[in-house]
Scaffold this active site. Structure first.
Site, PDB file in Angstrom:
ATOM      1  N   SER A 161       0.857  -1.193   0.000  1.00  0.00           N
ATOM      2  CA  SER A 161       0.000   0.000   0.000  1.00  0.00           C
ATOM      3  C   SER A 161       0.888   1.237   0.000  1.00  0.00           C
ATOM      4  O   SER A 161       1.999   1.213   0.547  1.00  0.00           O
ATOM      5  CB  SER A 161      -0.860   0.023   1.264  1.00  0.00           C
ATOM      6  OG  SER A 161      -1.453   1.289   1.435  1.00  0.00           O
ATOM      7  N   TYR A 174      -1.048  -0.438  10.150  1.00  0.00           N
ATOM      8  CA  TYR A 174      -1.122  -0.833   8.732  1.00  0.00           C
ATOM      9  C   TYR A 174       0.159  -0.434   7.995  1.00  0.00           C
ATOM     10  O   TYR A 174       0.732  -1.222   7.229  1.00  0.00           O
ATOM     11  CB  TYR A 174      -2.343  -0.143   8.132  1.00  0.00           C
ATOM     12  CG  TYR A 174      -2.680  -0.479   6.698  1.00  0.00           C
ATOM     13  CD1 TYR A 174      -3.100  -1.754   6.333  1.00  0.00           C
ATOM     14  CD2 TYR A 174      -2.628   0.506   5.710  1.00  0.00           C
ATOM     15  CE1 TYR A 174      -3.450  -2.039   5.014  1.00  0.00           C
ATOM     16  CE2 TYR A 174      -2.984   0.231   4.399  1.00  0.00           C
ATOM     17  CZ  TYR A 174      -3.390  -1.046   4.057  1.00  0.00           C
ATOM     18  OH  TYR A 174      -3.740  -1.322   2.760  1.00  0.00           O
TER      19      TYR A 174
END
Ligand code: NAD
Length: 267
Positions: A161, A174
């Site tokens: 990501s 994350y």
């Protein structure tokens, strides 16, 4: 205004004739029943791969995808497992091993967010996000790379990501997990290159799926202003990048992180 040009909508891309460059290959996609994983599975199947569709919760959704692939003349098998712990990966490897002796493509797509400021984050939020986004792909390679080693060929694509290099507020768990995944991708490229296995990652920015719905709803104007291309990407656009890295046409790219983020890094 979005940059204009030829029609690159999902519908237009879906009408492109596939070259069936993956005929005879077996691909395993985790988290395949929806979102980005679904688009990747459809793309690999359209190129001729037999796609092993991994899903966690919703058999009906996964069966619907398998039926769609088969209706288009493709091949698909279904595997259910929760990959947040080591047992799920082992179950998946056992079930897959009963059906197949080979694996050519592994796409570690399954992922999860639990955004909160670090001081509000309990240990479960930390552990679950790291377990799903980082430990699961590590365990997947440990369980499945052997099949690729034996045939001295493999293509592994990890879905990272843009949060790994440009985290938003509340994304510490994350971002750390995806950053770890990118470092792991490079480390495995080093280990597996001598055996003909190429390991890369795609780091998407904001993609139109359920996962990003809340972020898009909260920061529409602000996020778009930070993108050179002034629009979000579609799952099909991620799938196209994965297809290149996963295909035999990719013979010289390994240990790379492909930023599919509409120019977020530079805006
Ligand atoms: P999504 O929520 O639609 O899909 C995530 C998939 O992962 C689901 O199929 C889910 O079942 C699976 N999954 C989650 N936890 C699991 C577990 N414990 N065991 C097994 N499967 C599990 O999200 P998406 O947008 O399609 O995301 C796919 C990947 O792309 C993720 O790795 C995500 O981090 C990454 N990503 C998404 C975006 C975005 O904007 N949507 C941006 C950057 C990266």
């Amino acid at each position: 205004m979005p940059v204009s040009g030829p029609d690159v909508s999902d519908n237009a891309l879906d009408t492109l004739a596939p070259s069936r460059q993956l005929a005879g290959q077996i691909a395993l996609v985790t988290g395949a029943s929806r979102g980005i994983g679904r688009a990747i599975a459809l793309r690999l199947a359209a190129e001729g791969a037999h796609v092993a569709l991994h899903y966690r919760r919703d058999p009906a959704l996964a069966e619907g995808l398998a039926a769609e692939i088969r209706a288009d003349g493709g091949q698909a098998s279904l595997y259910r497992a929760d990959l947040a712990g080591p047992e799920g990966v082992e179950e998946l490897a056992e079930a897959f091993g009963r059906d197949f002796e080979h694996l050519h493509i592994l796409v570690n797509n399954a992922g999860i967010t639990r955004d909160k400021l670090l001081l509000m984050m309990d240990d479960e939020d930390l552990q679950h996000v790291v377990a799903t986004n980082l430990l699961a792909p590590m365990r997947m390679l440990r369980a499945f790379a052997g099949l690729m080693l034996r045939q001295r060929y493999g293509r592994i694509v990890n879905i990272s990501s843009s949060a790994a290099s440009k985290p938003g507020r509340g994304q510490s768990n994350y971002a750390a997990a995806k950053g770890g995944l990118e470092a792991f991708t490079k480390a495995m490229a080093v280990e597996l290159a001598p055996k003909g296995i190429l390991v890369n990652a795609v780091a998407p920015g904001v993609i139109e799926t359920e996962m990003s719905a809340q972020i898009r709803a909260l920061g529409e104007g602000e996020i778009l202003s930070r993108l050179l291309l002034k629009r979000y990407a579609t799952p099909v656009e991620v799938a196209d990048a994965v297809l290149y890295l996963a295909s035999p046409r990719n013979r010289y790219v390994t240990g790379e992180i492909l930023h599919l983020d509409g120019g977020l890094k530079m805006a």
